[in-house]
Motif scaffolding. Structure first.
Motif, mmCIF file in Angstrom:
data_model
loop_
_atom_site.group_PDB
_atom_site.id
_atom_site.type_symbol
_atom_site.label_atom_id
_atom_site.label_comp_id
_atom_site.label_asym_id
_atom_site.label_seq_id
_atom_site.Cartn_x
_atom_site.Cartn_y
_atom_site.Cartn_z
ATOM 1 N N MET A 1 -15.235 6.885 -0.373
ATOM 2 C CA MET A 1 -14.854 6.442 0.956
ATOM 3 C C MET A 1 -13.879 5.259 0.896
ATOM 4 O O MET A 1 -12.934 5.203 1.648
ATOM 5 N N GLU A 2 -14.131 4.323 -0.035
ATOM 6 C CA GLU A 2 -13.259 3.164 -0.136
ATOM 7 C C GLU A 2 -11.834 3.570 -0.496
ATOM 8 O O GLU A 2 -10.878 2.981 -0.009
ATOM 9 N N THR A 3 -11.689 4.555 -1.378
ATOM 10 C CA THR A 3 -10.359 4.986 -1.793
ATOM 11 C C THR A 3 -9.615 5.630 -0.634
ATOM 12 O O THR A 3 -8.406 5.434 -0.494
ATOM 13 N N ILE A 4 -10.323 6.369 0.206
ATOM 14 C CA ILE A 4 -9.688 6.973 1.380
ATOM 15 C C ILE A 4 -9.141 5.877 2.282
ATOM 16 O O ILE A 4 -7.974 5.915 2.702
ATOM 17 N N LEU A 5 -9.956 4.889 2.593
ATOM 18 C CA LEU A 5 -9.524 3.797 3.470
ATOM 19 C C LEU A 5 -8.402 2.979 2.844
ATOM 20 O O LEU A 5 -7.451 2.592 3.534
ATOM 21 N N LEU A 6 -8.500 2.715 1.544
ATOM 22 C CA LEU A 6 -7.447 1.977 0.854
ATOM 23 C C LEU A 6 -6.126 2.743 0.938
ATOM 24 O O LEU A 6 -5.084 2.160 1.244
ATOM 25 N N THR A 7 -6.185 4.028 0.674
ATOM 26 C CA THR A 7 -4.984 4.859 0.696
ATOM 27 C C THR A 7 -4.355 4.861 2.084
ATOM 28 O O THR A 7 -3.145 4.676 2.232
ATOM 29 N N GLN A 8 -5.161 5.072 3.110
ATOM 30 C CA GLN A 8 -4.638 5.086 4.475
ATOM 31 C C GLN A 8 -4.101 3.716 4.880
ATOM 32 O O GLN A 8 -3.033 3.606 5.490
ATOM 33 N N PHE A 9 -4.847 2.656 4.533
ATOM 34 C CA PHE A 9 -4.421 1.304 4.883
ATOM 35 C C PHE A 9 -3.103 0.942 4.205
ATOM 36 O O PHE A 9 -2.171 0.446 4.855
ATOM 37 N N ILE A 10 -3.018 1.166 2.892
ATOM 38 C CA ILE A 10 -1.793 0.830 2.156
ATOM 39 C C ILE A 10 -0.629 1.685 2.653
ATOM 40 O O ILE A 10 0.490 1.195 2.805
ATOM 41 N N GLY A 11 -0.891 2.963 2.932
ATOM 42 C CA GLY A 11 0.160 3.819 3.487
ATOM 43 C C GLY A 11 0.678 3.276 4.809
ATOM 44 O O GLY A 11 1.889 3.195 5.036
ATOM 45 N N GLY A 12 -0.241 2.884 5.681
ATOM 46 C CA GLY A 12 0.169 2.308 6.962
ATOM 47 C C GLY A 12 0.897 0.986 6.789
ATOM 48 O O GLY A 12 1.901 0.719 7.463
ATOM 49 N N LEU A 13 0.408 0.150 5.878
ATOM 50 C CA LEU A 13 1.050 -1.137 5.617
ATOM 51 C C LEU A 13 2.453 -0.947 5.046
ATOM 52 O O LEU A 13 3.409 -1.597 5.492
ATOM 53 N N PHE A 14 2.589 -0.046 4.076
ATOM 54 C CA PHE A 14 3.915 0.226 3.515
ATOM 55 C C PHE A 14 4.862 0.749 4.593
ATOM 56 O O PHE A 14 6.039 0.400 4.621
ATOM 57 N N GLY A 15 4.361 1.613 5.478
ATOM 58 C CA GLY A 15 5.201 2.137 6.562
ATOM 59 C C GLY A 15 5.639 1.033 7.510
ATOM 60 O O GLY A 15 6.817 0.940 7.879
ATOM 61 N N LEU A 16 4.697 0.193 7.905
ATOM 62 C CA LEU A 16 5.004 -0.934 8.789
ATOM 63 C C LEU A 16 6.060 -1.843 8.163
ATOM 64 O O LEU A 16 7.061 -2.198 8.802
ATOM 65 N N LEU A 17 5.841 -2.196 6.901
ATOM 66 C CA LEU A 17 6.781 -3.085 6.220
ATOM 67 C C LEU A 17 8.140 -2.426 6.008
ATOM 68 O O LEU A 17 9.173 -3.102 6.058
ATOM 69 N N ALA A 18 8.164 -1.117 5.792
ATOM 70 C CA ALA A 18 9.444 -0.422 5.622
ATOM 71 C C ALA A 18 10.281 -0.504 6.898
ATOM 72 O O ALA A 18 11.498 -0.720 6.839
ATOM 73 N N VAL A 19 9.640 -0.363 8.040
ATOM 74 C CA VAL A 19 10.367 -0.481 9.308
ATOM 75 C C VAL A 19 10.872 -1.912 9.493
ATOM 76 O O VAL A 19 12.038 -2.134 9.852
ATOM 77 N N ILE A 20 10.019 -2.882 9.220
ATOM 78 C CA ILE A 20 10.418 -4.297 9.363
ATOM 79 C C ILE A 20 11.546 -4.628 8.392
ATOM 80 O O ILE A 20 12.565 -5.221 8.780
ATOM 81 N N PHE A 21 11.385 -4.241 7.122
ATOM 82 C CA PHE A 21 12.416 -4.540 6.129
ATOM 83 C C PHE A 21 13.713 -3.790 6.427
ATOM 84 O O PHE A 21 14.800 -4.304 6.188
ATOM 85 N N GLY A 22 13.593 -2.567 6.932
ATOM 86 C CA GLY A 22 14.789 -1.804 7.297
ATOM 87 C C GLY A 22 15.576 -2.492 8.395
ATOM 88 O O GLY A 22 16.809 -2.601 8.335
ATOM 89 N N ALA A 23 14.869 -2.969 9.416
ATOM 90 C CA ALA A 23 15.537 -3.688 10.503
ATOM 91 C C ALA A 23 16.119 -5.009 9.989
ATOM 92 O O ALA A 23 17.248 -5.383 10.348
ATOM 93 N N PHE A 24 15.362 -5.697 9.149
ATOM 94 C CA PHE A 24 15.832 -6.950 8.557
ATOM 95 C C PHE A 24 17.106 -6.715 7.753
ATOM 96 O O PHE A 24 18.077 -7.474 7.869
#
Length: 130
Positions: A1-24
């Motif tokens: 269960m922890e790996t599922i949440l980690l994977t989803q969380f990191i995926g979402g975080l990487f996506g969020l940061l990619a949008v921010i860094f792309g705009a930056f």
């Protein structure tokens, strides 16, 4: 269960940061970086977003009952971090006149981990047929 949440969380975080860094990169860095540096920065953002998406997809599709599934995800997480973030560091440090040369060898290590992650994913698809 922890790996599922980690994977989803990191995926979402990487996506969020990619949008921010792309705009930056598109707005704040456009005048500060040379065209080749801006292109490198955009490559880091693009690869980060690709792997954010695959991590979210894998987080919803893998049960993480097999070690192979965890290896795939860990390769994507670590590979993305090393690849994209070392590119950001190189571009930003060069733009500030203090290039962090030690980051140069880290980028291909991250790229290699991404290749290994994709190879393991491909293998996980064909292994049941062997």
């Amino acid at each position: 269960m922890e790996t599922i949440l980690l994977t989803q969380f990191i995926g979402g975080l990487f996506g969020l940061l990619a949008v921010i860094f792309g705009a930056f990169g598109a707005h704040a860095l456009k005048k500060k970086l040379a065209p080749d540096q801006l292109q490198s920065f955009e490559t880091g953002v693009r690869y980060q977003m690709y792997h954010a998406i695959i991590l979210v997809v894998l987080g919803y599709n893998f049960g993480f009952e097999q070690a192979m599934e965890r290896y795939i995800v860990y390769c994507f997480i670590l590979g993305t971090f090393l690849f994209s973030f070392s590119i950001y560091g190189l571009c930003l440090s060069t733009a500030n006149g203090k290039k962090l040369r030690f980051l140069g060898p880290i980028t291909p290590i991250g790229g290699l981990l991404l290749v290994i992650g994709w190879a393991l994913l491909l293998y996980s698809f064909i292994a049941p047929m062997l």
